[in-house]
Enzyme design. Structure first.
Site, mmCIF file in Angstrom:
data_model
loop_
_atom_site.group_PDB
_atom_site.id
_atom_site.type_symbol
_atom_site.label_atom_id
_atom_site.label_comp_id
_atom_site.label_asym_id
_atom_site.label_seq_id
_atom_site.Cartn_x
_atom_site.Cartn_y
_atom_site.Cartn_z
ATOM 1 N N TYR A 433 101.189 149.987 -86.011
ATOM 2 C CA TYR A 433 101.770 150.275 -87.335
ATOM 3 C C TYR A 433 103.209 150.779 -87.259
ATOM 4 C CZ TYR A 433 99.457 155.022 -87.071
ATOM 5 O OH TYR A 433 99.017 156.253 -86.736
ATOM 6 N N GLU A 434 103.832 150.878 -88.416
ATOM 7 C CA GLU A 434 105.282 151.158 -88.517
ATOM 8 C C GLU A 434 106.106 150.123 -87.761
ATOM 9 O OE1 GLU A 434 106.822 153.195 -90.427
ATOM 10 O OE2 GLU A 434 105.026 154.194 -91.168
ATOM 11 N N GLY A 435 105.677 148.865 -87.805
ATOM 12 C CA GLY A 435 106.354 147.813 -87.049
ATOM 13 C C GLY A 435 105.755 147.731 -85.666
#
Lengths: 584, 584
Positions: A433-435
């Protein structure tokens, strides 16, 4: 087995390695604070993490979140822990005093975050998302929105959530479908479905403030046609009291590998009332200015879990007796070479990562608060370069650490009772997550190095060179040499990349993850050199010996990986990218 | 998304790469069989795995095993699948025809095992343990025990389990406490507690045959005082019918990270009637002759799960569209360089591992069935050297593959729905049980290389050199060179190890895992060269292109890791081992 916050190391980093009082000496925002205060705050955070959060970590995983009729209930004990978290003021630690925050430095906040991730990652995600939403609103929303929303968010009375991903749009946000209609009264109607929304719905706070990416009618295609909206779960009256419910509902929660006590929601926005944050069609820009903070935070999840894994597996290894040591005695397994390797392999990455997190915290403090614009720009540049490394490398190495932890415990690591396998499951998401870490690597290679015109990489390399120059002790000699070698290799590969990138831009990205890892290894080598250079004569003998052992292990066993990783990058992916997809 | 057995590759390995009919041509046990039969059997195994086992893989994980009042119930559908498994004769595939087995070659059996692990690892463990117990009894028990126990075990009517580990004794079996008393009537009374007993209790079979390590009164201390006993859950009457229950009870089952449909039991033996297998105090010896088979089997769990991960993530990547390809078109993610890397990174290890498994299967066939003693000894030597590599490297790379699979799917890999995260959880245990991978590395470095007097390593190196010699095609040229380089490096480090081992035996084991990994990379390079050398003109063009792409990727991106791993081994662990435990 329990978690103990590594306070000695944290204080060492703040005071000896990064000399926080000097570093932030000229920054007005922090002149009221001193080392003594920082140390006292760390101690309180440690108590809270060890005594309140860690004890509900495994039970939270076992129980998970419950979903019924649109309502999410967090596991037993979470509500009480959250109340205590808020009452002790932890949500506002790093917040702007204008809105009720304590305005403490990010360099301190990263350490508090680490402890909370260490002791209970699933819990930590709720305040962490609030913090992310707070920063986005703080940086981009109107004064009116800020006055209304920020104070209760800094109290934790209202939580935050970020609505980016949609079923068909994850890494590629340009193709989202959620719509916003301008009501021409200062409000917008938001409609659409968002998935994977961490803390999208829960029972911890009075309200949840969603930041939602959506498209206005007639907006340009792709990333440049996306706007950002603040959409509260419950509408807020003019006097700040809670009003009617908004069209925001939770459709379901995900069943996941880990972070089970953190709700991951499908959120439906059905003509919900929202307010524009920043400018129309500039939503991704607004989101991304805050993304660096979120990415660093998620990176710290990796360090925190890695630290817990180290502590639990070290404790087990010192108790568990199997086999014989070099002297032929029945021995605890921490006397066996391979177990020592697995423990050190965790520690050298945890401690270098922690150092880098503090360094980056200081850059954030300077970027936002330093009086001198050149200094602000320099710090922003360092953050731009280091953020993808921190997010991906912290979390890749954190995941690796947790896996080493399980392996140290053997079969006892695989059963749930000892808690190690939960760390692996909780750590896995941080690589995604978060890229995803692949996206981080792409950002690093393409935007931060190959297409960069601001000398971002040069600035970091110069800092490394400076650290090498000031290293004069006998203890740092060999590490200094090894770091110089790694730096030369990395610079050479970076030059090669820049020279070849325009002609082979798409294909060379096959090496992006290796390139980021090379950078991560290099930067951690720099951190280890900084640490060695900061070990004063007066350091506690065991503390010093532990640091030197780890630094030398890093120098011998880890840092030379840079050469191999660079070699892989330069190898290229020509044949791989030329092939039809069915051949892969 | 579903699993499809890689039949084309399996047939290619049996017929083109290893020419099974020629290889086993001179071995009487297999003269009745031919390639056509092998191919037909693989096809049936594929159908069973795809249609019966894979559909209950995720539901089995969700439901897990149930424990109530000493009884273990397997998840819905497992009993029926097990019935079908037995009725179709799969349990007896590799068994001795004298006891009702089909006597098919191990080279075929490894491929059947792979499919079953691929489609449902938790299910596979039940027959796999039976198979292990069968082999131990077959090799060491009296004729009477064999006549009584082997036929129903080969039918699967009776299952098998292995009781080694105790709460305080895992890797170090010399310190077990379970006791055996000689009843002086041909039976023994066994008392003690065993933990982590896979398939120790379940509802699939009529009886469960436990092989239990225990100590006789006055037996020597340590590993040389351990005996092996056959202890049935239900006693068997003289006519082979089931009699009274024995003192064998299940105390509880473990709650684990994965393989949740496989029961992992605490087993209590309370004066249970048992029968000596092999000689008194020679129990570990009897167990270890069979351990090579079990270790290969667990290794294959790694390959099987890696294959499923590859297939599921490849299928997802070809459907999921995010971002733009090199031509600027909205593209499926399998067109992105980093996704291709993660897919190839899975495939090159899966396919080389499968090749090595078949090669090792052939050695087992020769070791046990070849008329020529020299050939038997040669094959046994190859197995001795390759078994720790196979167990550890297959499972390390299988685990890595499953993690790549999750990463390809991003957030969708982390939620349970797509099945990828289960593969990670199921794969983790394979690095631990049947001797942790650290123990495998120690066995490899210490016993199989440094202390070996039989030239075990030389024999493998010679085979690699021979393969290099016979490589004459243009397609193999660069791979051949790269393999020669890796071989020279590995031999040089092996010589260095042998030269330094006696003086630094304990410390150098810090490099054991790296050394085993270097060997694994090398041996896989050898397999890739064999594969390239076996691609005939008549091979299907896509099949050939896929193999060449993977072989070249392996050559460029993977094989050069050998040099770095060897460098790490030669670095040594002197300071690490000299340090006090508290400094680690």
């Amino acid at each position: 087995m329990s978690y103990r916050a590594p306070l000695e190391d944290m204080n060492f980093l703040l005071n000896q390695v990064f000399k926080i009082e000097d570093s932030l000496g000229g920054v007005e925002a922090f002149t009221d604070f001193d080392s003594e205060l920082y140390s006292a705050i760390l101690e309180e955070a440690a108590k809270f993490s060890e005594n309140v959060l860690f004890p509900i970590n495994r039970s939270g995983d076992e129980e998970g979140c419950h979903f019924e009729n649109g309502t999410v209930t967090t596991p037993k004990g979470f509500k009480e822990a959250y109340q205590e978290f808020c009452q002790s003021g932890w949500q506002g630690t790093n917040g702007d005093p204008e809105y009720g925050g304590q305005g403490l430095p990010k360099a301190l906040h990263v350490l508090i975050e680490e402890m909370i991730y260490s002791s209970n990652t699933a819990f930590c995600l709720y305040p962490s998302l609030t913090n992310g939403a707070y920063h986005a609103i703080h940086a981009h929303a109107s004064d009116e929105l800020k006055q209304t929303y920020l104070p209760p968010m800094l109290e934790g009375r209202w939580a935050g959530a970020m609505g980016l991903t949609e079923p068909h749009a994850g890494s590629d946000l340009g193709i989202i479908k959620t719509k916003a209609e301008n009501n021409n009264d200062g409000t917008y109607s938001i409609s659409g479905t968002k998935i994977f929304i961490t803390g999208g719905e829960h029972d911890l706070s009075e309200n949840i403030i969603h930041l939602v990416l959506a498209k206005l009618p007639g907006a340009p295609e792709g990333p440049k046609g996306i706007s950002l909206f603040l959409v509260p779960k419950i509408k807020v009256n003019a006097d700040g009291s809670l009003g009617d419910t908004n069209g925001v509902t939770c459709g379901s929660i995900e069943h996941k590998m880990g972070i089970k006590a953190s709700s991951t929601c499908v959120m439906n926005f059905d003509g919900a009332e929202g307010y524009l944050v920043g400018k129309e069609n500039r939503g991704l820009f607004a989101m991304f200015t805050m993304m660096n903070l979120e990415r660093l935070s998620i990176g710290i999840q990796g360090i925190g879990l890695g630290e817990t894994s180290y502590q639990l597996s070290k404790a087990y290894a010192s108790e568990r007796k199997q086999g014989r040591n070099a002297d032929g005695e029945f021995a605890s397994i921490d006397q066996h070479a391979d177990v020592r390797r697995m423990l050190l392999q965790q520690r050298v990455f945890n401690e270098a990562g922690r150092a880098l997190a503090v360094f980056m915290g200081l850059q954030i403090d300077k970027q936002y608060h330093h009086a001198d614009e050149t200094q602000r720009r320099q710090s922003a540049g360092l953050m731009a370069l280091l953020t993808p490394i921190a997010k991906a490398f912290f979390t890749d190495k954190g995941y690796e650490a947790c896996n080493h932890g399980v392996q140290v415990l053997g079969g006892h690591g695989y059963v749930r009772e000892w808690g190690l396998e939960q760390l692996v499951r909780d750590a896995k998401i941080a690589q995604i997550y978060e890229g995803t870490n692949g996206i981080q690597a792409q950002d690093f290679m393409v935007r931060k190095v190959c297409l960069d015109k601001d000398g971002l990489l040069d600035a970091v390399c110069e800092l490394i060179e400076k650290e090498i120059e000031v290293s004069t002790s006998a203890e740092s000699e060999a590490l200094k040499q090894a770091l110089q070698t790694a730096l030369s290799q990395f610079k050479s590969t970076s030059e090669w990349l820049k020279a070849n990138f325009s002609a082979r831009s798409y294909e060379l990205q096959g090496g992006a993850v290796d390139y980021l890892h090379a950078a991560g290894h290099l930067v951690y080598g720099w951190m280890w050199l900084k640490i060695v250079n900061s070990l004063s004569e007066s350091a506690a003998p065991n503390f010093k010996a532990r640091k030197l052992l780890a630094a030398n292990y890093y120098r011998d066993q880890v840092l030379p990986n840079v050469a191999r990783l660079c070699e892989k990058v330069e190898c290229g992916y020509e044949a791989v990218m030329a092939a039809d997809s069915e051949l892969i």
